[in-house]
Write an enzyme that holds these catalytic residues in place. Sequence first.
Site, PDB file in Angstrom:
ATOM      1  N   HIS A 154      -1.081  -0.231  -9.901  1.00  0.00           N
ATOM      2  CA  HIS A 154      -1.737  -1.118  -8.923  1.00  0.00           C
ATOM      3  C   HIS A 154      -2.286  -2.360  -9.640  1.00  0.00           C
ATOM      4  CE1 HIS A 154      -4.045  -1.227  -4.854  1.00  0.00           C
ATOM      5  NE2 HIS A 154      -3.650  -2.433  -5.219  1.00  0.00           N
ATOM      6  N   ARG A 191       0.858  -1.183   0.000  1.00  0.00           N
ATOM      7  CA  ARG A 191       0.000   0.000   0.000  1.00  0.00           C
ATOM      8  C   ARG A 191       0.890   1.228   0.000  1.00  0.00           C
ATOM      9  NH1 ARG A 191      -3.535  -2.703  -1.324  1.00  0.00           N
ATOM     10  NH2 ARG A 191      -5.626  -3.015  -0.468  1.00  0.00           N
ATOM     11  N   GLU A 195      -4.394   7.136  -5.915  1.00  0.00           N
ATOM     12  CA  GLU A 195      -4.465   6.328  -7.119  1.00  0.00           C
ATOM     13  C   GLU A 195      -5.728   6.708  -7.902  1.00  0.00           C
ATOM     14  OE1 GLU A 195      -4.259   2.161  -6.057  1.00  0.00           O
ATOM     15  OE2 GLU A 195      -2.326   2.416  -5.056  1.00  0.00           O
TER      16      GLU A 195
HETATM   17  C1  8YV Z   1      -6.808  -4.297  -5.527  1.00  0.00           C
HETATM   18  C2  8YV Z   1      -5.456  -5.085  -3.726  1.00  0.00           C
HETATM   19  O1  8YV Z   1      -7.649  -4.067  -4.424  1.00  0.00           O
HETATM   20  O2  8YV Z   1      -6.239  -7.134  -2.963  1.00  0.00           O
HETATM   21  C3  8YV Z   1      -5.877  -6.009  -2.647  1.00  0.00           C
HETATM   22  O3  8YV Z   1      -5.821  -5.575  -1.466  1.00  0.00           O
HETATM   23  O4  8YV Z   1      -4.875  -4.083  -3.459  1.00  0.00           O
HETATM   24  C4  8YV Z   1      -5.811  -5.354  -5.152  1.00  0.00           C
HETATM   25  O5  8YV Z   1      -6.293  -6.649  -5.359  1.00  0.00           O
HETATM   26  C5  8YV Z   1      -7.722  -4.559  -6.662  1.00  0.00           C
HETATM   27  O6  8YV Z   1      -8.231  -3.310  -7.024  1.00  0.00           O
HETATM   28  C6  8YV Z   1      -8.851  -5.478  -6.288  1.00  0.00           C
HETATM   29  O7  8YV Z   1      -9.928  -5.304  -7.212  1.00  0.00           O
END
Ligand code: 8YV
Length: 310
Positions: free
Chosen positions: A275, A228, A257
């Site tokens: 991401h 993150r 983002e």
């Molecule tokens: C994104 C992620 O959230 O799993 C997570 O915590 O950061 C990623 O998989 C993605 O946008 C999920 O749709």
Amino acid sequence: SSSFPPLLKIGVFPEAVEARLRTTFELVEPHELGETPQRRAQIQGIVTRSNYRIPEDLLEQLPNLRIICTNGVGHDGIPLSYARNRGIVVTNTPSVLDKAVAELTVGLVLATLRQIPQADQFVRTGAWQVGAFPLGLTLAGKKVGMVGLGRIGKEIAARLLPFDVDIAYFGRQRQAVDWPYFDDLVALAAHADILIVCCPGGPSTYRIINAAVLDALGPAGILVNIARGSVVNHADLLNALTNKTILGAALDVFDEEPLPDNPLRRLDNVIVTPHIGSATHETRMAMAELAIKNLRSFFETGRAVTPVAE
Ligand code: 8YV
């Protein structure tokens, strides 16, 4: 029509994922909530993505909300204590995305060491006609420091070991693995050549990658962040990259983002990706299937499959 109550959909989903969700659930867009109190009262579930923040004041508009289901393993964007106090179940999609995130991490490590994006541009721009591409670095023999050794961290380590690296790790506690454990992040950074951030987001890891850690990582050191943006102090990272305190970085996650105009986008010693750790067809469909499994199970039995423990 669905036998399940309508779900509030928060976030934009890949087309195939949204289509799959719609085969089982009626999805309501946030702008529809303003229409009538009755519409808000109909919502018993939210389906979202882990890179979205769910504000408490939105949840307060939903008196009959019972479950928040995120596609993703991270739940740092969901107010867990608020949800617990209201008896709202929160589910995520652990495990099904571990391999995809680990594969991207290996790709970012190799891309950084061998400057693959820069090499591609070197050929495309014709720079090769007038010079040699600079030497890169070998992964074999390097010391890799894992910041967090959970499911994803272990998949990353398993993929890197065949490259003849040494693994060490930092985390909340020592684990039953053969690798050296560091309970001090600066010490791990001083030990490592490559520091891979794969811990959860949230208050306990907020800005733990800071100037002291980056100074310890040192001028031959590389930082890779697939966790993150909140885990990294980006002002310190920008300084470290600009002043060559560290050699380079590869970042798949950011405080904001999509990443807006930012000096990070102009530095030649950082690789930035949007991401995409879990962003493969197979993985996102597996995440959707697990999200649907959670929702169906909860509405049919009252129990979720992968609830998030507070
Ligand atoms: C994104 C992620 O959230 O799993 C997570 O915590 O950061 C990623 O998989 C993605 O946008 C999920 O749709």
